[in-house]
Motif scaffolding. Structure first.
Motif, PDB file in Angstrom:
ATOM      1  N   HIS A 268       0.698  -1.091  -0.102  1.00 58.19           N
ATOM      2  CA  HIS A 268      -0.175  -0.054  -0.108  1.00 58.19           C
ATOM      3  C   HIS A 268       0.881   1.209  -0.081  1.00 58.19           C
ATOM      4  O   HIS A 268       2.074   1.257   0.750  1.00 58.19           O
ATOM      5  CB  HIS A 268      -0.975  -0.044   1.224  1.00 58.19           C
ATOM      6  CG  HIS A 268      -1.161   1.306   1.934  1.00 58.19           C
ATOM      7  ND1 HIS A 268      -2.076   2.174   1.036  1.00 58.19           N
ATOM      8  CD2 HIS A 268      -1.088   1.809   2.874  1.00 58.19           C
ATOM      9  CE1 HIS A 268      -2.394   3.025   1.753  1.00 58.19           C
ATOM     10  NE2 HIS A 268      -1.786   2.884   2.978  1.00 58.19           N
ATOM     11  N   CYS A 269       0.408   2.195  -0.876  1.00 57.90           N
ATOM     12  CA  CYS A 269       1.071   3.460  -0.968  1.00 57.90           C
ATOM     13  C   CYS A 269       2.569   3.299  -0.962  1.00 57.90           C
ATOM     14  O   CYS A 269       3.455   3.987  -0.063  1.00 57.90           O
ATOM     15  CB  CYS A 269       0.774   4.392   0.273  1.00 57.90           C
ATOM     16  SG  CYS A 269       1.108   6.054   0.349  1.00 57.90           S
TER      17      CYS A 269
ATOM     18  N   GLY B 287      -0.889   6.064  -4.779  1.00 53.93           N
ATOM     19  CA  GLY B 287      -1.770   7.143  -4.660  1.00 53.93           C
ATOM     20  C   GLY B 287      -1.337   8.657  -5.026  1.00 53.93           C
ATOM     21  O   GLY B 287      -0.376   8.762  -5.834  1.00 53.93           O
TER      22      GLY B 287
ATOM     23  N   ASP C 218      -6.223   6.022  -0.372  1.00 51.11           N
ATOM     24  CA  ASP C 218      -5.939   6.148   1.074  1.00 51.11           C
ATOM     25  C   ASP C 218      -6.747   7.344   1.533  1.00 51.11           C
ATOM     26  O   ASP C 218      -6.623   7.960   2.610  1.00 51.11           O
ATOM     27  CB  ASP C 218      -4.286   6.301   1.191  1.00 51.11           C
ATOM     28  CG  ASP C 218      -4.343   6.133   2.699  1.00 51.11           C
ATOM     29  OD1 ASP C 218      -4.885   5.316   3.173  1.00 51.11           O
ATOM     30  OD2 ASP C 218      -3.033   6.617   3.162  1.00 51.11           O
TER      31      ASP C 218
END
Length: 257
Positions: free
Chosen positions: A154-155, A176, A204
């Protein structure tokens, strides 16, 4: 467009007053599906409820490293029970955060491993949070054989070598709003260099709002700005980015659409 926002927190208080409008606006702007991500026991419950209210929203359940001290036998049982629901598609977000260090690092590591064990038992992919903890994150992912699970970084904000290591572990890399920031050259380099078929897009929400709305609350409808930036970096059409990242999300989370 039929985009998938692979990481949002629509259950968070910042959406309390206008959550329905935010979800409708995302649909109108071409966001076909949203994955709402659990960050602790309470938000995991809320994430599941949200997925049950909307056909196009899926849920994950897990405990963020900020709250690693919550990960005990009782919490793991609750997560296991929640994860039995059809709309739960992953365990997460879990991992390590050495930037804030809200929980001691040894506690974070143990919580991370125990939730990875749960993912193995449930045969679910994972959503990984790693901030300023690349070395330890990779070590644990390898030790816990995350390649058998697959999942999402994630990210992603690591360097190119870290990206390649994650790809070798059967992970997708999610990007993102950060890739639209002026100081994100390293992350943009990773986007340029890694295969498009391993890239996911996310917001997010309510955090990390992309340009041109940076400084305001983020929301899933803004995921298109991430897709547009990836199209620019990859020298591809928006249509191709939409098609491929959507297919990637379906594969990463084994979505039944």
């Amino acid at each position: 467009m039929q985009l998938i926002d692979t990481h949002a927190h629509l259950d968070f208080p910042r959406f309390k007053k206008d959550r329905v409008k935010v979800i409708k606006r995302a649909e109108e702007d071409g966001v076909k599906y949203i994955i709402n991500v659990g960050a602790d026991l309470a938000s995991s419950h809320r994430s599941l409820r949200l997925s049950q209210e909307y056909d196009h929203i899926f849920a994950t359940v897990g405990i963020h490293p900020h709250d690693a001290d919550q990960v005990d036998g009782r919490a793991l049982k609750v997560l296991k029970d929640l994860a039995k629901a059809d709309k739960v598609v992953a365990i997460g977000e879990i991992g390590l955060d050495y930037y804030y260090d809200n929980s001691p690092r040894d506690v974070q590591k143990e919580a991370f491993k125990r939730q990875l064990e749960l993912a193995h038992k449930l045969k679910l992919p994972v959503v990984i949070h790693s901030r300023e903890a690349d070395e330890d994150t990779l070590e644990i992912l390898k030790e816990m054989e995350v390649g058998e699970l697959g999942g999402v970084m994630h990210c992603f904000a690591g360097h190119l070598e870290m990206a390649r290591e994650c790809l070798s572990l059967n992970m997708y890399l999610a990007f993102g709003g950060v890739i639209t920031f002026k100081n994100a050259d390293k992350t943009r380099e990773v986007v340029r260099e890694i295969p498009l078929d391993r890239i996911l897009i996310e917001t997010d929400s309510p955090y990390l709002t992309p340009h041109p709305y940076r400084g305001k609350r983020n929301e899933p409808s803004y995921v298109r700005f991430v897709a547009e930036k990836i199209a620019e970096l990859k020298d591809k059409s928006m249509e191709e980015i939409t098609r491929i990242t959507t297919a990637n999300a379906i594969n990463a989370f084994n979505l039944s659409l």
